[in-house]
Write a protein that holds these residues in place. Structure first.
Motif, PDB file in Angstrom:
ATOM      1  N   ARG A  91      -6.789  -2.044   2.406  1.00 46.20           N
ATOM      2  CA  ARG A  91      -7.968  -2.812   2.832  1.00 46.20           C
ATOM      3  C   ARG A  91      -7.638  -4.295   2.977  1.00 46.20           C
ATOM      4  N   LYS A  92      -6.821  -4.785   2.089  1.00 44.79           N
ATOM      5  CA  LYS A  92      -6.433  -6.198   2.110  1.00 44.79           C
ATOM      6  C   LYS A  92      -5.627  -6.533   3.374  1.00 44.79           C
ATOM      7  N   HIS A 137      -6.523  -0.460  -2.194  1.00 47.73           N
ATOM      8  CA  HIS A 137      -6.764  -1.912  -2.297  1.00 47.73           C
ATOM      9  C   HIS A 137      -5.879  -2.682  -1.321  1.00 47.73           C
ATOM     10  N   THR A 161      -5.919  -5.224   6.345  1.00 50.10           N
ATOM     11  CA  THR A 161      -6.616  -5.087   7.631  1.00 50.10           C
ATOM     12  C   THR A 161      -7.248  -6.388   8.081  1.00 50.10           C
ATOM     13  N   SER A 215       0.832  -1.198   0.000  1.00 51.07           N
ATOM     14  CA  SER A 215       0.000   0.000   0.000  1.00 51.07           C
ATOM     15  C   SER A 215       0.871   1.254   0.000  1.00 51.07           C
TER      16      SER A 215
END
Length: 55
Positions: free
Chosen positions: A52-53, A49, A55, A35
């Motif tokens: 979020r992946k 993307h 977390t 990220s």
């Protein structure tokens, strides 16, 4: 150091290794790194993307 393509390649390799080892903390760390690299490379959609992946 300024080469986003190489950074992405290395992060993908690290992500592959983390998934193969089935280590959730390392997977999340690498997703966060991806990220950060995407954000740095001016690709905000990819950065979101991976954030979020991870977390």
């Amino acid at each position: 150091m300024g080469d986003s393509r190489t950074a992405v390649t290395q992060a993908r390799t690290a992500g592959f290794c983390a998934r193969q080892s089935e280590h959730p903390g390392l997977i999340a760390l690498v997703d966060g790194l991806q990220s950060f690299i995407s954000y740095w490379a001016n690709r905000p959609e990819d950065a979101l993307h991976y954030a979020r992946k991870g977390t």
